[in-house]
Scaffold this active site. Sequence first.
Site, PDB file in Angstrom:
ATOM      1  N   SER A  41     -10.389   3.525  -7.118  1.00 43.31           N
ATOM      2  CA  SER A  41      -9.483   3.201  -8.214  1.00 43.31           C
ATOM      3  C   SER A  41      -8.063   3.222  -7.658  1.00 43.31           C
ATOM      4  O   SER A  41      -7.706   4.111  -6.884  1.00 43.31           O
ATOM      5  CB  SER A  41      -9.615   4.228  -9.351  1.00 43.31           C
ATOM      6  OG  SER A  41      -8.803   3.855 -10.448  1.00 43.31           O
ATOM      7  N   GLU A  42      -7.266   2.230  -8.033  1.00 41.56           N
ATOM      8  CA  GLU A  42      -5.964   2.061  -7.389  1.00 41.56           C
ATOM      9  C   GLU A  42      -5.012   3.229  -7.616  1.00 41.56           C
ATOM     10  O   GLU A  42      -4.044   3.390  -6.867  1.00 41.56           O
ATOM     11  CB  GLU A  42      -5.300   0.755  -7.836  1.00 41.56           C
ATOM     12  CG  GLU A  42      -4.770   0.754  -9.247  1.00 41.56           C
ATOM     13  CD  GLU A  42      -4.023  -0.542  -9.550  1.00 41.56           C
ATOM     14  OE1 GLU A  42      -2.837  -0.447  -9.909  1.00 41.56           O
ATOM     15  OE2 GLU A  42      -4.605  -1.630  -9.440  1.00 41.56           O
ATOM     16  N   ASN A  43      -5.277   4.060  -8.627  1.00 40.57           N
ATOM     17  CA  ASN A  43      -4.413   5.219  -8.839  1.00 40.57           C
ATOM     18  C   ASN A  43      -4.755   6.376  -7.903  1.00 40.57           C
ATOM     19  O   ASN A  43      -4.119   7.424  -7.953  1.00 40.57           O
ATOM     20  CB  ASN A  43      -4.472   5.685 -10.301  1.00 40.57           C
ATOM     21  CG  ASN A  43      -5.882   5.988 -10.771  1.00 40.57           C
ATOM     22  OD1 ASN A  43      -6.775   5.167 -10.617  1.00 40.57           O
ATOM     23  ND2 ASN A  43      -6.086   7.149 -11.345  1.00 40.57           N
TER      24      ASN A  43
END
Length: 216
Positions: free
Chosen positions: A47-49
């Site tokens: 997940s990009e976070n």
Amino acid sequence: MRDNVKNEIAARVARDIPEGAYVNLGVGLPTLVANHLPADREIFLHSENGVLGRWESAPAGEEDWDMINAGKQPIKIQPGAALFHHADSFGMMRGGHLDICVLGAFQVSATGDLANWHTGKAGSIPAVGGAMDLAIGAKRIFVMMEHLDREGGSKLLSRCTYPLTGVGCVSRVYSDLATIEIADKALKVLELVEGTSAGDLQRLTPVPLDFSLLTV
């Protein structure tokens, strides 16, 4: 789109993710894929976070808001998962370390162009996020979307009319009507959703479809 249809598409995507793959899940429909991955298949979600490993949507009452996916939804991570800095996450995205990225889309062209961050309409709010980084950084892009827009027009077009996120980047489209591979300058239908015929799909799609790989 009904929740059961959303989950059916997510389950179809999950079936096509191979052992050992590193897979980014974008916001919206793609987040559901995490809930349908085979338990006996080792897959690394990203997940990009800044999350890497395996997770599912957090059950009601068990939410920990320090653990969320890119869509800001609470998740329940499995042992072995890691949380890390946003910058390191983008380093993975831009460095070619992701095998597959699953994204939503407003439009996809017959040559695999992707439009998913802005409709170009006055008053609409652009939301590019990390989509452009993912479109060029991941080895394959899978798109999950409704086949038709709110006006009944096809989202699969000869050419995108909305601002592009990436050019020629989409490998496969999973819609509520069919699964379609984009390869060799052709749209190859791999599977039809129950209740949809080849004739129905072609009638709703304003570009030629190749049904030679379709198994009944």
